[in-house]
Design a protein around this motif. Structure first.
Motif, PDB file in Angstrom:
ATOM      1  N   GLY A  37       0.826  -1.191   0.000  1.00 16.15           N
ATOM      2  CA  GLY A  37       0.000   0.000   0.000  1.00 16.15           C
ATOM      3  C   GLY A  37       0.863   1.244   0.000  1.00 16.15           C
ATOM      4  N   PHE A  38       0.385   2.269  -0.692  1.00 15.19           N
ATOM      5  CA  PHE A  38       1.039   3.567  -0.728  1.00 15.19           C
ATOM      6  C   PHE A  38       0.041   4.614  -0.296  1.00 15.19           C
ATOM      7  N   ILE A  39       0.536   5.671   0.305  1.00 14.38           N
ATOM      8  CA  ILE A  39      -0.281   6.844   0.582  1.00 14.38           C
ATOM      9  C   ILE A  39       0.259   7.964  -0.292  1.00 14.38           C
ATOM     10  N   LEU A  60      -5.944  -2.384   4.941  1.00 14.36           N
ATOM     11  CA  LEU A  60      -7.034  -1.466   5.271  1.00 14.36           C
ATOM     12  C   LEU A  60      -6.885  -0.944   6.699  1.00 14.36           C
ATOM     13  N   GLY A  61      -6.407  -1.771   7.614  1.00 14.97           N
ATOM     14  CA  GLY A  61      -6.128  -1.303   8.968  1.00 14.97           C
ATOM     15  C   GLY A  61      -5.048  -0.232   8.979  1.00 14.97           C
ATOM     16  N   TRP A  62      -4.003  -0.430   8.180  1.00 17.58           N
ATOM     17  CA  TRP A  62      -2.924   0.550   8.071  1.00 17.58           C
ATOM     18  C   TRP A  62      -3.454   1.871   7.524  1.00 17.58           C
ATOM     19  N   LEU A 111     -12.800 -10.532  -4.238  1.00 14.72           N
ATOM     20  CA  LEU A 111     -12.354 -10.218  -2.884  1.00 14.72           C
ATOM     21  C   LEU A 111     -12.486  -8.718  -2.618  1.00 14.72           C
ATOM     22  N   TYR A 112     -12.020  -7.902  -3.553  1.00 16.94           N
ATOM     23  CA  TYR A 112     -12.044  -6.452  -3.341  1.00 16.94           C
ATOM     24  C   TYR A 112     -13.482  -5.935  -3.278  1.00 16.94           C
ATOM     25  N   ARG A 113     -14.345  -6.504  -4.066  1.00 22.30           N
ATOM     26  CA  ARG A 113     -15.758  -6.093  -4.018  1.00 22.30           C
ATOM     27  C   ARG A 113     -16.373  -6.451  -2.663  1.00 22.30           C
ATOM     28  N   GLU A 114     -15.958  -7.565  -2.062  1.00 26.67           N
ATOM     29  CA  GLU A 114     -16.441  -7.920  -0.722  1.00 26.67           C
ATOM     30  C   GLU A 114     -16.086  -6.843   0.301  1.00 26.67           C
ATOM     31  N   TYR A 115     -14.969  -6.168   0.091  1.00 30.42           N
ATOM     32  CA  TYR A 115     -14.544  -5.093   0.990  1.00 30.42           C
ATOM     33  C   TYR A 115     -15.158  -3.747   0.635  1.00 30.42           C
TER      34      TYR A 115
END
Length: 158
Positions: free
Chosen positions: A74-76, A116-118, A138-142
């Motif tokens: 992940g990147f911000i 997602l927690g990060w 998977l991503y749609r579940e989230y």
């Protein structure tokens, strides 16, 4: 299964899993274009960016040891604030890959939970990604949904 933060020692395996992902992307895109030697640039960038405050790289070790079973990054990023992003900060998930031998065991889900927690811990309220056909459910579940139409430009010069 334990999700942990990647270390410099994981770089060869992160490159290997990125190759697995590139092959899957190529299958989805009928020949995803890859530039020769990208692996060296990828490894060098990982060495430079691991541990940076705007980067998260999570991994799961193979159950029997000797490498990684899965990874995700992940990147911000920060852009100008706007009507949806008042602080201009957004996340981007990339490099989600699970070794074919370890798929359908919840590894991708565990890494997505960590990412997602990060993002939540860092106050990031929007996260984007590009999904392979394997990962999209998977991503749609989230709650990931198709948003504003995206376009990409790639410089055609060598």
């Amino acid at each position: 299964m334990r999700v942990r933060t990647a270390t410099i020692d994981d770089i060869p395996e992160l490159v290997r899993l990125r190759e697995v992902l590139a092959a899957r992307m190529s299958a989805d895109a009928n020949g995803y274009p890859a530039v020769a030697g990208w692996q060296d640039s990828y490894a060098r960038s990982l060495r430079e960016r691991l541990g940076a405050p705007d980067v998260a790289v999570f991994v799961i070790d193979r159950p029997e040891g000797g490498g990684l079973a899965a990874c995700g990054m992940g990147f911000i990023y920060e852009r100008f604030p706007g009507p949806v992003l008042l602080d201009g900060r957004f996340g981007y998930v990339l490099g989600m890959a699970t070794d074919p031998e370890f798929r359908r065991r919840g590894y991708g889900r565990a890494i997505m939970e960590a990412l997602l927690g990060w993002y939540r811990d860092n106050g990031v309220r929007r996260v984007d990604l590009h999904a392979t056909s394997d990962g999209e459910p998977l991503y749609r579940e989230y709650g990931f949904t198709a948003r504003y139409p995206g376009l990409t430009w790639v410089d055609p010069s060598p």
